[in-house]
Each structure stands twice: as C-alpha cells, then as structure tokens.
Design an enzyme around this catalytic site. Structure first.
Site, short mmCIF file in Angstrom:
data_model
loop_
_atom_site.label_atom_id
_atom_site.label_comp_id
_atom_site.label_asym_id
_atom_site.label_seq_id
_atom_site.Cartn_x
_atom_site.Cartn_y
_atom_site.Cartn_z
N GLU A 98 0.85 -1.20 0.00
CA GLU A 98 0.00 0.00 0.00
C GLU A 98 0.88 1.24 0.00
O GLU A 98 1.99 1.21 0.56
CB GLU A 98 -0.91 -0.03 1.23
CG GLU A 98 -1.86 1.13 1.37
CD GLU A 98 -2.91 1.23 0.28
OE1 GLU A 98 -2.54 1.49 -0.89
OE2 GLU A 98 -4.11 1.11 0.60
N ASP A 99 0.39 2.30 -0.61
CA ASP A 99 1.16 3.54 -0.64
C ASP A 99 1.09 4.27 0.70
O ASP A 99 2.10 4.74 1.21
CB ASP A 99 0.73 4.45 -1.78
CG ASP A 99 -0.77 4.74 -1.81
OD1 ASP A 99 -1.52 4.24 -0.95
OD2 ASP A 99 -1.21 5.47 -2.72
N ASP A 102 -4.08 5.52 6.03
CA ASP A 102 -4.71 6.71 6.58
C ASP A 102 -5.74 6.27 7.61
O ASP A 102 -5.39 6.00 8.75
CB ASP A 102 -5.34 7.49 5.40
CG ASP A 102 -5.79 8.89 5.76
OD1 ASP A 102 -4.97 9.65 6.28
OD2 ASP A 102 -6.96 9.20 5.53
N PHE A 151 -1.74 16.31 3.51
CA PHE A 151 -2.18 15.69 2.26
C PHE A 151 -0.99 15.63 1.31
O PHE A 151 -0.49 16.67 0.90
CB PHE A 151 -3.34 16.48 1.64
CG PHE A 151 -4.07 15.67 0.62
CD1 PHE A 151 -3.59 15.55 -0.67
CD2 PHE A 151 -5.24 15.01 0.95
CE1 PHE A 151 -4.25 14.80 -1.61
CE2 PHE A 151 -5.92 14.26 0.01
CZ PHE A 151 -5.43 14.14 -1.28
N ARG A 164 0.70 12.01 -9.69
CA ARG A 164 1.31 10.70 -9.47
C ARG A 164 2.76 10.63 -9.94
O ARG A 164 3.56 9.89 -9.39
CB ARG A 164 0.54 9.60 -10.20
CG ARG A 164 -0.79 9.27 -9.59
CD ARG A 164 -1.36 8.01 -10.27
NE ARG A 164 -2.77 7.84 -10.01
CZ ARG A 164 -3.27 7.29 -8.91
NH1 ARG A 164 -2.47 6.88 -7.96
NH2 ARG A 164 -4.57 7.16 -8.76
#
Length: 178
Positions: A98-99, A102, A151, A164
């Site tokens: 996973e990047d 959160d 963010f 991206r």
C-alpha cells in the site's frame, strides 16, 4: 518543485533508501515462504515496482483495486472491491503493498478479505503511515515512514488522478483540495 506543492516531504533519494530498507526486511522474513505480493492500485504502483526490483527472493505478484476516496480528499469509510486478485491465495503468504495508511479502513477490509480466502498469513508493507488519522487499527509489519496528518502527492500518490508522476512526495497546497 511543482507549483501546487507547498513543500517536499520526502526526496527522491530518501524514497530509494526507504525502499531498500523495506526490501531487506521482507527478504529476510520471507526467505523460505510461498509469497504473493498484492499491490493496491493505483497508488502503490510506483512503490511496488521499485520494491519488487529490490527483492531477491522469488514471489508472485497480483493486484487489487479498491475505492474509498473516489476523487475526494477524505475517505468515505466504505470500501469497494473493484478488481480482485487473479490467483488463489489459499495456503499462501500474502503481502499487501500500500502507498499510505490513513483511516485503516481499506487495509482492514483487505486483510479480512484475504483471510476469508484462506491465506496462511496476511501482512502489510506501506510506504507511509499516518497514525493520527486512524479510524480502524490494523497491524502493519513494514512501515517506510510515519508522517504527520498532511495531504501528500507524488511517487504514485494522487489527488483526483493528478500528481502521481512527481519523483518526490510533496505536501499539496490546501487550496487545491479544499
């Protein structure tokens, strides 16, 4: 630096070092296991590509697509499985790539999902962890970097499918997503 970026949080060089360290730990832990590495698309694509190139052990790869954000900056809390893995995970060790973690909702869903498909083990590697935003606790075995509640975009992470391709991870200016 891109005009929409407030500041660079993680440089290209630091990203390479994080990936190298994670790969070393994963290689050690999975040296004699039948591993399936499952990338969570689209955000993890660049991280996963670099990670699997850094690994020395044999493994299989697959992907899932899930959605809880759509084009928003906040998770809806509801996880939708859009694309499932294309191979059986029964009796296998699954490593979810996973990047960023959160809320924890997506990974909680995926861990439970793979166990219902009879995986022997399910572990998580994430590039970034934002523990201050956690709504659901999930065990994360491999964390690249713990970050504050900002963010971020770049290196595969996006906002509304943009940013991206940035080679670094930057903090997106609030006026862009507010």
């Amino acid at each position: 630096m891109h005009k929409d970026i407030e500041k660079i949080l993680v440089s290209e060089e630091e990203l390479k070092e994080i990936v190298k360290k994670l790969a070393e730990k994963i290689d050690k832990d999975y040296s004699k296991k039948e591993l399936i590495i499952v990338g969570v698309l689209k955000g993890s694509a660049l991280f996963m590509a670099d990670l699997i190139r850094a690994l020395e052990n044999d493994f299989k790869i697959d992907f899932v697509v899930v959605s809880s954000y759509a084009n928003a900056s906040e998770s809806s809390g509801r996880v939708n499985l859009i694309k499932d893995v294309s191979q059986s995970v029964k009796g296998k060790d699954v490593l979810i790539v996973e990047d960023i973690i959160d809320s924890g909702n997506t990974l909680n869903f995926l861990v439970n999902y793979f166990y219902t498909k009879n995986a022997d083990s399910v572990k998580i590697v994430t590039l970034f962890d934002k523990p201050d935003r956690r709504q659901v606790e999930v065990p994360v075995q491999y964390v690249g970097k713990i970050i504050p509640d900002v963010f971020i975009v770049g290196y595969g992470l996006d906002y509304a499918e943009n940013y991206r391709t940035l080679p670094y991870v930057g903090i997106l200016k609030p006026e862009i997503y507010s």
